[in-house]
Design a protein around this motif. Structure first.
Motif, PDB file in Angstrom:
ATOM      1  N   CYS A 134       0.826  -1.213   0.000  1.00 25.08           N
ATOM      2  CA  CYS A 134       0.000   0.000   0.000  1.00 25.08           C
ATOM      3  C   CYS A 134       0.854   1.255   0.000  1.00 25.08           C
ATOM      4  O   CYS A 134       0.565   2.234  -0.716  1.00 25.08           O
ATOM      5  N   LEU A 135       1.935   1.239   0.808  1.00 29.21           N
ATOM      6  CA  LEU A 135       2.804   2.412   0.843  1.00 29.21           C
ATOM      7  C   LEU A 135       3.523   2.614  -0.486  1.00 29.21           C
ATOM      8  O   LEU A 135       3.680   3.764  -0.958  1.00 29.21           O
ATOM      9  N   ASP A 136       3.962   1.503  -1.090  1.00 31.40           N
ATOM     10  CA  ASP A 136       4.606   1.621  -2.411  1.00 31.40           C
ATOM     11  C   ASP A 136       3.630   2.183  -3.456  1.00 31.40           C
ATOM     12  O   ASP A 136       3.988   3.046  -4.272  1.00 31.40           O
ATOM     13  N   CYS A 137       2.430   1.664  -3.400  1.00 29.67           N
ATOM     14  CA  CYS A 137       1.410   2.152  -4.342  1.00 29.67           C
ATOM     15  C   CYS A 137       1.107   3.628  -4.091  1.00 29.67           C
ATOM     16  O   CYS A 137       0.947   4.418  -5.039  1.00 29.67           O
ATOM     17  N   LEU A 138       1.057   4.008  -2.805  1.00 36.55           N
ATOM     18  CA  LEU A 138       0.807   5.404  -2.467  1.00 36.55           C
ATOM     19  C   LEU A 138       1.938   6.299  -2.965  1.00 36.55           C
ATOM     20  O   LEU A 138       1.700   7.400  -3.491  1.00 36.55           O
ATOM     21  N   GLY A 139       3.182   5.822  -2.831  1.00 37.14           N
ATOM     22  CA  GLY A 139       4.326   6.598  -3.325  1.00 37.14           C
ATOM     23  C   GLY A 139       4.252   6.788  -4.834  1.00 37.14           C
ATOM     24  O   GLY A 139       4.524   7.881  -5.354  1.00 37.14           O
ATOM     25  N   ARG A 140       3.901   5.699  -5.543  1.00 34.49           N
ATOM     26  CA  ARG A 140       3.788   5.820  -6.998  1.00 34.49           C
ATOM     27  C   ARG A 140       2.674   6.809  -7.376  1.00 34.49           C
ATOM     28  O   ARG A 140       2.826   7.601  -8.323  1.00 34.49           O
ATOM     29  N   LEU A 141       1.598   6.727  -6.646  1.00 30.18           N
ATOM     30  CA  LEU A 141       0.486   7.636  -6.946  1.00 30.18           C
ATOM     31  C   LEU A 141       0.865   9.089  -6.662  1.00 30.18           C
ATOM     32  O   LEU A 141       0.493  10.002  -7.415  1.00 30.18           O
ATOM     33  N   GLN A 142       1.622   9.303  -5.568  1.00 34.25           N
ATOM     34  CA  GLN A 142       2.060  10.668  -5.265  1.00 34.25           C
ATOM     35  C   GLN A 142       3.011  11.199  -6.331  1.00 34.25           C
ATOM     36  O   GLN A 142       2.907  12.362  -6.750  1.00 34.25           O
ATOM     37  N   ALA A 143       3.937  10.334  -6.758  1.00 33.04           N
ATOM     38  CA  ALA A 143       4.859  10.765  -7.820  1.00 33.04           C
ATOM     39  C   ALA A 143       4.098  11.066  -9.113  1.00 33.04           C
ATOM     40  O   ALA A 143       4.377  12.063  -9.810  1.00 33.04           O
ATOM     41  N   LYS A 144       3.131  10.225  -9.411  1.00 35.42           N
ATOM     42  CA  LYS A 144       2.326  10.457 -10.602  1.00 35.42           C
ATOM     43  C   LYS A 144       1.511  11.735 -10.472  1.00 35.42           C
ATOM     44  O   LYS A 144       1.359  12.502 -11.438  1.00 35.42           O
ATOM     45  N   ASN A 145       1.019  11.969  -9.257  1.00 31.84           N
ATOM     46  CA  ASN A 145       0.240  13.184  -9.021  1.00 31.84           C
ATOM     47  C   ASN A 145       1.111  14.431  -9.189  1.00 31.84           C
ATOM     48  O   ASN A 145       0.685  15.432  -9.784  1.00 31.84           O
ATOM     49  N   GLU A 146       2.341  14.364  -8.650  1.00 34.26           N
ATOM     50  CA  GLU A 146       3.242  15.500  -8.820  1.00 34.26           C
ATOM     51  C   GLU A 146       3.568  15.740 -10.294  1.00 34.26           C
ATOM     52  O   GLU A 146       3.611  16.885 -10.758  1.00 34.26           O
ATOM     53  N   HIS A 147       3.797  14.645 -10.998  1.00 32.78           N
ATOM     54  CA  HIS A 147       4.062  14.784 -12.445  1.00 32.78           C
ATOM     55  C   HIS A 147       2.874  15.410 -13.162  1.00 32.78           C
ATOM     56  O   HIS A 147       3.036  16.301 -14.024  1.00 32.78           O
ATOM     57  N   LEU A 148       1.672  14.963 -12.795  1.00 33.32           N
ATOM     58  CA  LEU A 148       0.477  15.512 -13.428  1.00 33.32           C
ATOM     59  C   LEU A 148       0.280  16.978 -13.064  1.00 33.32           C
ATOM     60  O   LEU A 148      -0.169  17.783 -13.892  1.00 33.32           O
ATOM     61  N   GLN A 149       0.635  17.340 -11.828  1.00 38.91           N
ATOM     62  CA  GLN A 149       0.528  18.739 -11.427  1.00 38.91           C
ATOM     63  C   GLN A 149       1.487  19.622 -12.233  1.00 38.91           C
ATOM     64  O   GLN A 149       1.122  20.711 -12.694  1.00 38.91           O
ATOM     65  N   LYS A 150       2.725  19.132 -12.378  1.00 41.73           N
ATOM     66  CA  LYS A 150       3.685  19.887 -13.177  1.00 41.73           C
ATOM     67  C   LYS A 150       3.215  19.993 -14.626  1.00 41.73           C
ATOM     68  O   LYS A 150       3.334  21.050 -15.259  1.00 41.73           O
ATOM     69  N   GLU A 151       2.695  18.896 -15.128  1.00 42.49           N
ATOM     70  CA  GLU A 151       2.187  18.915 -16.507  1.00 42.49           C
ATOM     71  C   GLU A 151       0.998  19.867 -16.631  1.00 42.49           C
ATOM     72  O   GLU A 151       0.855  20.584 -17.634  1.00 42.49           O
ATOM     73  N   ASN A 152       0.179  19.883 -15.577  1.00 43.08           N
ATOM     74  CA  ASN A 152      -0.963  20.792 -15.577  1.00 43.08           C
ATOM     75  C   ASN A 152      -0.502  22.246 -15.552  1.00 43.08           C
ATOM     76  O   ASN A 152      -1.061  23.108 -16.257  1.00 43.08           O
ATOM     77  N   GLU A 153       0.528  22.542 -14.744  1.00 41.13           N
ATOM     78  CA  GLU A 153       1.063  23.902 -14.709  1.00 41.13           C
ATOM     79  C   GLU A 153       1.657  24.295 -16.062  1.00 41.13           C
ATOM     80  O   GLU A 153       1.480  25.425 -16.527  1.00 41.13           O
ATOM     81  N   ARG A 154       2.368  23.346 -16.672  1.00 38.89           N
ATOM     82  CA  ARG A 154       2.943  23.638 -17.996  1.00 38.89           C
ATOM     83  C   ARG A 154       1.838  23.908 -19.020  1.00 38.89           C
ATOM     84  O   ARG A 154       1.922  24.857 -19.822  1.00 38.89           O
ATOM     85  N   LEU A 155       0.803  23.068 -18.979  1.00 37.26           N
ATOM     86  CA  LEU A 155      -0.301  23.260 -19.914  1.00 37.26           C
ATOM     87  C   LEU A 155      -1.029  24.583 -19.651  1.00 37.26           C
ATOM     88  O   LEU A 155      -1.455  25.272 -20.584  1.00 37.26           O
ATOM     89  N   PHE A 156      -1.161  24.932 -18.369  1.00 30.74           N
ATOM     90  CA  PHE A 156      -1.813  26.201 -18.030  1.00 30.74           C
ATOM     91  C   PHE A 156      -0.987  27.375 -18.548  1.00 30.74           C
ATOM     92  O   PHE A 156      -1.531  28.365 -19.052  1.00 30.74           O
ATOM     93  N   SER A 157       0.358  27.276 -18.415  1.00 30.08           N
ATOM     94  CA  SER A 157       1.225  28.327 -18.935  1.00 30.08           C
ATOM     95  C   SER A 157       1.108  28.429 -20.456  1.00 30.08           C
ATOM     96  O   SER A 157       1.020  29.528 -21.021  1.00 30.08           O
ATOM     97  N   CYS A 158       1.105  27.276 -21.109  1.00 28.61           N
ATOM     98  CA  CYS A 158       0.939  27.275 -22.576  1.00 28.61           C
ATOM     99  C   CYS A 158      -0.413  27.860 -22.963  1.00 28.61           C
ATOM    100  O   CYS A 158      -0.526  28.601 -23.957  1.00 28.61           O
ATOM    101  N   TRP A 159      -1.428  27.517 -22.161  1.00 20.62           N
ATOM    102  CA  TRP A 159      -2.759  28.042 -22.454  1.00 20.62           C
ATOM    103  C   TRP A 159      -2.788  29.562 -22.297  1.00 20.62           C
ATOM    104  O   TRP A 159      -3.398  30.275 -23.112  1.00 20.62           O
ATOM    105  N   SER A 160      -2.103  30.085 -21.258  1.00 23.18           N
ATOM    106  CA  SER A 160      -2.052  31.538 -21.063  1.00 23.18           C
ATOM    107  C   SER A 160      -1.340  32.218 -22.229  1.00 23.18           C
ATOM    108  O   SER A 160      -1.801  33.249 -22.743  1.00 23.18           O
TER     109      SER A 160
END
Length: 299
Positions: A134-160
């Motif tokens: 469960c902890l390993d899965c949670l870590g992977r999900l957190q890393a994926k979430n951080e990646h998605l957040q960064k990607e979301n920020e990049r997309l938001f910047s591109c959108w602006s």
């Protein structure tokens, strides 16, 4: 090896909570392992490929379809709640556990399969493994979430940036439309001026044609009148001579030699005075038409 962990509530004891972990190598149809724990005790077991084929034959179902049903029942987790039932039965000594899974239907249910699980001597290790997974899965999900957040920020910047460029394009488009509209107005005014000039020239040509026609008609009428006057003058000349000879005295009828030369000239002028008047009328009419034409051109 791939693993999933789900929380189930057996139909035999709905208040109880069990943690079901399913693990497999490549495909669930090639066999899978099961680990079941209630937090205090733990049981493990495995289902082979042959057992999967036998259970598919028992329920009279195509093997591929049966494997898909197993995936929905054992792996889908919360998505399969209410569609599949689980049953857990333990012996008195708690050494063995019978685990079965069923598919709900409108008028009942049918059993997909079952497996006998053996008690684990050290359930703490199993529970620790579940928590670690469960902890390993949670870590992977957190890393994926951080990646998605960064990607979301990049997309938001591109959108602006794209929005700003779009606003500039809109402004440039409006300026271009205004410039094209002004140019169009200039071209339209030039075309209107040319059309007015052409209409003016056309009207002048029509007036010139009408004046020429009027002149031709006037000349023709004058020529006809002149011809009639010539015929009339030819018939009256003799009468005029006879009347002059009978009314004049003898000394005037035979004038001096120097006066004999002027008498034919006087008679000739008397003969053609009407012709001269007609030509004078023609010249006055033509001068009036020509003056109107020249006056229209000056305007």
């Amino acid at each position: 090896m791939e693993k999933t962990l789900n929380r189930i509530h057996p139909v035999s004891d709905p208040e109880a909570t069990y943690f079901l972990q399913v693990s497999w190598e490549k495909d669930l149809g090639a066999g899978f392992g099961i680990a079941l724990s209630d937090g205090q005790c733990a049981w493990t077991g495995a289902v082979s490929e042959a057992e999967i084929s036998r259970e598919a034959d028992d329920v009279e179902m195509n093997r591929e379809k049966y494997v898909e049903e197993l995936k929905k029942a054992l792996i889908a987790g919360e998505e399969s709640v209410g569609r599949y039932n689980f049953a857990v039965s333990r012996d008195d000594e708690n050494t063995e556990c019978h685990f079965s899974y069923e598919r709900n239907l409108k008028d009942g249910s049918f059993r997909l399969g079952s497996v006998k699980l053996q008690k684990v001597l050290s359930p703490a290790e199993v529970v620790k493994g579940l928590i670690g997974w469960c902890l390993d899965c949670l870590g992977r999900l957190q890393a994926k979430n951080e990646h998605l957040q960064k990607e979301n920020e990049r997309l938001f910047s591109c959108w602006s940036d794209a929005e700003k460029r779009l606003e500039k394009c809109v402004e440039a488009k409006e300026e271009l439309e205004a410039d094209l509209y002004n140019r169009f107005i200039l071209v339209l005014n030039e075309k209107k001026a040319k059309i007015r000039n052409l209409q003016k020239l056309l009207n002048e040509a029509k007036e010139s044609a009408a004046a020429a026609k009027y002149t031709r008609d006037t000349i023709t009428t004058t020529q006809m009148v002149t011809g009639e006057e010539k015929e009339h003058d030819g018939s009256t000349d003799e009468e005029s001579e006879n009347l002059a000879q009978s009314s004049l005295p003898a000394d005037l009828f035979w004038p001096h030699r120097r006066h004999q030369r002027s008498i034919p000239q006087i008679l000739c002028l008397s003969k053609h005075w009407k012709t001269l008047v007609s030509w004078r009328i023609y010249l006055m009419t033509y001068s009036y038409v020509l003056a109107e034409k020249l006056g229209g051109c000056c305007l």
